[in-house]
Design a protein around this motif. Structure first.
Motif, PDB file in Angstrom:
ATOM      1  N   ALA A  58      14.097  -3.376  -2.696  1.00 24.92           N
ATOM      2  CA  ALA A  58      13.734  -3.901  -1.419  1.00 24.92           C
ATOM      3  C   ALA A  58      12.960  -3.159  -0.324  1.00 24.92           C
ATOM      4  O   ALA A  58      11.998  -3.510   0.102  1.00 24.92           O
ATOM      5  CB  ALA A  58      15.207  -4.318  -0.894  1.00 24.92           C
ATOM      6  N   ALA A  59      13.202  -1.946  -0.353  1.00 25.52           N
ATOM      7  CA  ALA A  59      12.680  -0.782   0.229  1.00 25.52           C
ATOM      8  C   ALA A  59      10.960  -0.745  -0.135  1.00 25.52           C
ATOM      9  O   ALA A  59      10.029  -0.496   0.554  1.00 25.52           O
ATOM     10  CB  ALA A  59      13.154   0.556   0.308  1.00 25.52           C
ATOM     11  N   ILE A  60      10.977  -0.595  -1.419  1.00 22.48           N
ATOM     12  CA  ILE A  60       9.545  -0.589  -1.910  1.00 22.48           C
ATOM     13  C   ILE A  60       8.607  -1.779  -1.800  1.00 22.48           C
ATOM     14  O   ILE A  60       7.629  -1.775  -1.213  1.00 22.48           O
ATOM     15  CB  ILE A  60       9.725  -0.516  -3.524  1.00 22.48           C
ATOM     16  N   SER A  61       9.201  -2.884  -1.793  1.00 25.87           N
ATOM     17  CA  SER A  61       8.387  -4.204  -1.383  1.00 25.87           C
ATOM     18  C   SER A  61       8.281  -4.201   0.095  1.00 25.87           C
ATOM     19  O   SER A  61       7.059  -4.497   0.343  1.00 25.87           O
ATOM     20  CB  SER A  61       9.386  -5.234  -1.905  1.00 25.87           C
ATOM     21  N   LEU A  62       9.166  -3.925   0.758  1.00 27.88           N
ATOM     22  CA  LEU A  62       8.911  -4.063   2.369  1.00 27.88           C
ATOM     23  C   LEU A  62       7.822  -2.847   2.771  1.00 27.88           C
ATOM     24  O   LEU A  62       6.949  -3.275   3.728  1.00 27.88           O
ATOM     25  CB  LEU A  62      10.274  -3.800   3.132  1.00 27.88           C
ATOM     26  N   ALA A  63       7.818  -1.759   2.227  1.00 32.23           N
ATOM     27  CA  ALA A  63       7.008  -0.602   2.555  1.00 32.23           C
ATOM     28  C   ALA A  63       5.450  -1.012   2.116  1.00 32.23           C
ATOM     29  O   ALA A  63       4.651  -0.714   2.937  1.00 32.23           O
ATOM     30  CB  ALA A  63       7.270   0.421   1.809  1.00 32.23           C
ATOM     31  N   GLY A  64       5.398  -1.759   1.111  1.00 29.72           N
ATOM     32  CA  GLY A  64       4.095  -2.064   0.483  1.00 29.72           C
ATOM     33  C   GLY A  64       3.518  -3.371   1.488  1.00 29.72           C
ATOM     34  O   GLY A  64       2.270  -3.265   1.874  1.00 29.72           O
ATOM     35  N   ALA A  65       4.362  -4.087   2.105  1.00 31.23           N
ATOM     36  CA  ALA A  65       3.917  -5.182   2.764  1.00 31.23           C
ATOM     37  C   ALA A  65       3.620  -4.361   4.134  1.00 31.23           C
ATOM     38  O   ALA A  65       2.495  -4.840   4.949  1.00 31.23           O
ATOM     39  CB  ALA A  65       4.911  -6.090   3.291  1.00 31.23           C
ATOM     40  N   ALA A  66       4.316  -3.331   4.687  1.00 33.15           N
ATOM     41  CA  ALA A  66       3.942  -2.730   5.957  1.00 33.15           C
ATOM     42  C   ALA A  66       2.831  -1.933   5.675  1.00 33.15           C
ATOM     43  O   ALA A  66       1.929  -2.123   6.702  1.00 33.15           O
ATOM     44  CB  ALA A  66       5.221  -1.788   6.171  1.00 33.15           C
ATOM     45  N   ILE A  67       2.590  -1.313   4.745  1.00 32.77           N
ATOM     46  CA  ILE A  67       1.426  -0.582   4.714  1.00 32.77           C
ATOM     47  C   ILE A  67       0.170  -1.662   4.504  1.00 32.77           C
ATOM     48  O   ILE A  67      -0.897  -1.149   5.164  1.00 32.77           O
ATOM     49  CB  ILE A  67       1.378   0.371   3.399  1.00 32.77           C
ATOM     50  N   GLY A  68       0.211  -2.682   3.716  1.00 35.44           N
ATOM     51  CA  GLY A  68      -0.843  -3.669   3.528  1.00 35.44           C
ATOM     52  C   GLY A  68      -1.234  -4.441   4.725  1.00 35.44           C
ATOM     53  O   GLY A  68      -2.320  -4.875   4.883  1.00 35.44           O
ATOM     54  N   PHE A  69      -0.242  -4.230   5.954  1.00 38.23           N
ATOM     55  CA  PHE A  69      -0.692  -4.884   7.024  1.00 38.23           C
ATOM     56  C   PHE A  69      -1.180  -3.850   7.964  1.00 38.23           C
ATOM     57  O   PHE A  69      -2.182  -3.978   8.748  1.00 38.23           O
ATOM     58  CB  PHE A  69       0.462  -5.424   7.936  1.00 38.23           C
ATOM     59  N   VAL A  70      -0.731  -2.597   7.852  1.00 41.73           N
ATOM     60  CA  VAL A  70      -1.213  -1.570   8.856  1.00 41.73           C
ATOM     61  C   VAL A  70      -2.661  -0.865   8.618  1.00 41.73           C
ATOM     62  O   VAL A  70      -3.312  -0.821   9.406  1.00 41.73           O
ATOM     63  CB  VAL A  70      -0.227  -0.334   8.795  1.00 41.73           C
ATOM     64  N   LEU A  71      -2.986  -1.169   7.179  1.00 33.27           N
ATOM     65  CA  LEU A  71      -4.335  -0.751   6.841  1.00 33.27           C
ATOM     66  C   LEU A  71      -5.570  -1.642   7.804  1.00 33.27           C
ATOM     67  O   LEU A  71      -6.224  -0.922   8.318  1.00 33.27           O
ATOM     68  CB  LEU A  71      -4.560  -0.627   5.563  1.00 33.27           C
ATOM     69  N   PRO A  72      -5.301  -2.870   7.403  1.00 32.89           N
ATOM     70  CA  PRO A  72      -6.568  -3.470   8.398  1.00 32.89           C
ATOM     71  C   PRO A  72      -6.195  -3.466   9.820  1.00 32.89           C
ATOM     72  O   PRO A  72      -7.155  -3.764  10.687  1.00 32.89           O
ATOM     73  CB  PRO A  72      -6.193  -4.931   7.863  1.00 32.89           C
ATOM     74  N   LEU A  73      -4.833  -3.601  10.170  1.00 39.40           N
ATOM     75  CA  LEU A  73      -4.456  -3.096  11.784  1.00 39.40           C
ATOM     76  C   LEU A  73      -5.115  -2.033  11.942  1.00 39.40           C
ATOM     77  O   LEU A  73      -5.936  -1.880  13.183  1.00 39.40           O
ATOM     78  CB  LEU A  73      -3.167  -3.219  12.049  1.00 39.40           C
TER      79      LEU A  73
END
Length: 134
Positions: A49-64
């Motif tokens: 769950a932590a890995i999955s959530l972290a990937g989504a967070a990083i995937g959002f923060v890069l374009p942000l």
């Protein structure tokens, strides 16, 4: 000289504030739309769950971050931030279609699946960030 450097401090605070607001709002939205309860799973020691959530967070923060770096106004940042948000949520939707029983696999702490989901989310985020530069 130091006073001249502080001239841009209000813009820094505004862009950083909007970026943090978008980041927190994205995380809340992502946690809300996913069928598994990430925070409860993470609290219980579920690494997937932590890995999955972290990937989504990083995937959002890069374009942000790209939007912050390249936007010409706060409105411009807000619009491109919304694009980043939509792309990342759509990526999660596609991953739920591709990975059978994604919820069950995350809840079962299958780190291999979580890592795949995180890598895809991060890669899409990187592509999204690069596309925003044009």
């Amino acid at each position: 000289m130091f006073a001249a450097d502080l001239f841009t401090l209000p813009a820094f605070v505004a862009y950083l504030g909007l970026g943090i607001l978008y980041f927190v709002a994205f995380l809340v939205t992502y946690i809300w739309i996913t069928p598994q309860r990430e925070m409860a799973l993470i609290s219980a020691g579920n690494l997937a769950a932590a890995i999955s959530l972290a990937g989504a967070a990083i995937g959002f923060v890069l374009p942000l971050a790209s939007a912050i770096a390249h936007s010409v106004s706060l409105l411009d940042l807000a619009l491109w931030g919304a694009v980043a948000w939509a792309v990342q949520l759509a990526t999660h939707g596609v991953l739920r279609l591709i990975v059978r029983d994604l919820r069950g696999k995350i809840e079962a702490n299958m780190c291999s699946v979580a890592l795949f989901v995180a890598v895809v989310a991060t890669c899409v985020g990187a592509l999204n960030a690069a596309a925003m530069t044009y």
